[in-house]
Design a protein around this motif. Structure first.
Motif, PDB file in Angstrom:
ATOM      1  N   HIS A  36      -6.031   4.275  -3.539  1.00  0.00           N
ATOM      2  CA  HIS A  36      -7.542   3.429  -3.666  1.00  0.00           C
ATOM      3  C   HIS A  36      -7.720   2.984  -4.418  1.00  0.00           C
ATOM      4  O   HIS A  36      -8.690   2.670  -4.687  1.00  0.00           O
ATOM      5  CB  HIS A  36      -8.589   4.784  -3.193  1.00  0.00           C
ATOM      6  N   GLU A  37      -7.159   2.048  -4.718  1.00  0.00           N
ATOM      7  CA  GLU A  37      -6.823   1.105  -5.581  1.00  0.00           C
ATOM      8  C   GLU A  37      -6.286  -0.350  -5.264  1.00  0.00           C
ATOM      9  O   GLU A  37      -5.713  -0.367  -4.604  1.00  0.00           O
ATOM     10  CB  GLU A  37      -6.710   1.412  -6.808  1.00  0.00           C
ATOM     11  N   PRO A  38      -7.069  -1.749  -5.427  1.00  0.00           N
ATOM     12  CA  PRO A  38      -5.911  -2.671  -5.286  1.00  0.00           C
ATOM     13  C   PRO A  38      -3.802  -2.289  -5.123  1.00  0.00           C
ATOM     14  O   PRO A  38      -3.668  -1.694  -6.572  1.00  0.00           O
ATOM     15  CB  PRO A  38      -6.189  -3.929  -5.732  1.00  0.00           C
ATOM     16  N   ASP A  39      -2.887  -2.305  -5.119  1.00  0.00           N
ATOM     17  CA  ASP A  39      -1.489  -2.510  -5.269  1.00  0.00           C
ATOM     18  C   ASP A  39      -0.650  -2.765  -4.424  1.00  0.00           C
ATOM     19  O   ASP A  39      -1.441  -3.714  -2.982  1.00  0.00           O
ATOM     20  CB  ASP A  39      -1.795  -0.806  -4.902  1.00  0.00           C
ATOM     21  N   THR A  40      -0.112  -3.164  -4.759  1.00  0.00           N
ATOM     22  CA  THR A  40       1.312  -4.602  -4.629  1.00  0.00           C
ATOM     23  C   THR A  40       2.256  -3.151  -4.443  1.00  0.00           C
ATOM     24  O   THR A  40       2.514  -3.445  -5.385  1.00  0.00           O
ATOM     25  CB  THR A  40       1.538  -5.701  -5.270  1.00  0.00           C
TER      26      THR A  40
ATOM     27  N   PRO B 172       4.025  -7.067   9.825  1.00  0.00           N
ATOM     28  CA  PRO B 172       4.548  -5.273   9.471  1.00  0.00           C
ATOM     29  C   PRO B 172       3.574  -4.459   8.780  1.00  0.00           C
ATOM     30  O   PRO B 172       2.710  -5.828   7.945  1.00  0.00           O
ATOM     31  CB  PRO B 172       5.878  -5.636   8.993  1.00  0.00           C
ATOM     32  N   LYS B 173       3.282  -3.583   8.905  1.00  0.00           N
ATOM     33  CA  LYS B 173       1.983  -2.954   7.786  1.00  0.00           C
ATOM     34  C   LYS B 173       2.361  -1.381   7.822  1.00  0.00           C
ATOM     35  O   LYS B 173       3.657  -0.558   8.502  1.00  0.00           O
ATOM     36  CB  LYS B 173       0.591  -2.600   8.832  1.00  0.00           C
TER      37      LYS B 173
ATOM     38  N   ASN C   5      -7.262   3.045   9.360  1.00  0.00           N
ATOM     39  CA  ASN C   5      -6.664   1.526   8.657  1.00  0.00           C
ATOM     40  C   ASN C   5      -7.210   1.338   7.028  1.00  0.00           C
ATOM     41  O   ASN C   5      -6.618  -0.113   6.853  1.00  0.00           O
ATOM     42  CB  ASN C   5      -8.231   0.118   9.237  1.00  0.00           C
ATOM     43  N   HIS C   6      -5.862   1.988   6.573  1.00  0.00           N
ATOM     44  CA  HIS C   6      -5.898   2.208   6.082  1.00  0.00           C
ATOM     45  C   HIS C   6      -4.521   1.695   5.442  1.00  0.00           C
ATOM     46  O   HIS C   6      -3.614   2.530   5.723  1.00  0.00           O
ATOM     47  CB  HIS C   6      -6.139   3.287   4.280  1.00  0.00           C
ATOM     48  N   VAL C   7      -3.954   0.622   5.309  1.00  0.00           N
ATOM     49  CA  VAL C   7      -2.231  -0.105   5.517  1.00  0.00           C
ATOM     50  C   VAL C   7      -1.890  -0.796   4.369  1.00  0.00           C
ATOM     51  O   VAL C   7      -2.875  -1.260   3.138  1.00  0.00           O
ATOM     52  CB  VAL C   7      -1.907  -0.808   6.572  1.00  0.00           C
ATOM     53  N   TYR C   8      -0.700  -1.327   4.193  1.00  0.00           N
ATOM     54  CA  TYR C   8       0.481  -1.975   3.443  1.00  0.00           C
ATOM     55  C   TYR C   8       0.062  -3.012   4.715  1.00  0.00           C
ATOM     56  O   TYR C   8       1.237  -2.673   5.209  1.00  0.00           O
ATOM     57  CB  TYR C   8       1.251  -1.566   2.165  1.00  0.00           C
TER      58      TYR C   8
END
Length: 123
Positions: free
Chosen positions: A49-53, A107-108, A116-119
């Motif tokens: 629940h923070e920016p992430d790659t 792709p997600k 809609n919480h996705v990478y």
């Protein structure tokens, strides 16, 4: 009557094509994914629940600020799945989720479909 049935069948086919998740090809699976919609209320502790790659490497390993380093396994059938294996507080942990790979979309990796919480794949 036959013309109406053909139009109906064609409409159903078009709906199916645009709503199903397609299996991932190797060149679309690996790469960088960025975390989006992480600012929504916290639903699960397994998702950032923070920016992430997240980076998926071809050798089955991944890196992420949130998950750290670990390995992943992909089940690339009708519903493409991914399972992450990593350490959380020095204990083995895993997170099992799935891909969304719709026609004309990137792709997600789904973390929470309702929010809609996705990478989302960026490259």
């Amino acid at each position: 009557m036959k013309k109406g049935l053909k139009i109906f069948a064609l409409g159903i086919l078009v709906i199916i094509i645009f709503t199903i998740d397609f299996p991932l090809r190797e060149n679309t699976l690996y790469g960088r994914y960025v975390n989006t919609n992480y600012q929504n209320p916290i639903c699960c502790v397994e998702a950032p629940h923070e920016p992430d790659t997240l980076i998926l490497f071809r050798d089955g390993h991944f890196e992420s600020k949130f998950y750290g380093k670990g390995r992943f396994e992909v089940g690339n059938g009708i519903s493409p799945r991914i399972e992450f294996h990593y350490k959380s507080y020095e204990e083995p942990a895993s997170y099992n989720t799935y891909f969304s790979n719709k026609l004309f979309y990137k792709p997600k990796i789904i973390l929470n479909a309702d929010m809609n919480h996705v990478y989302t794949k960026i490259n």
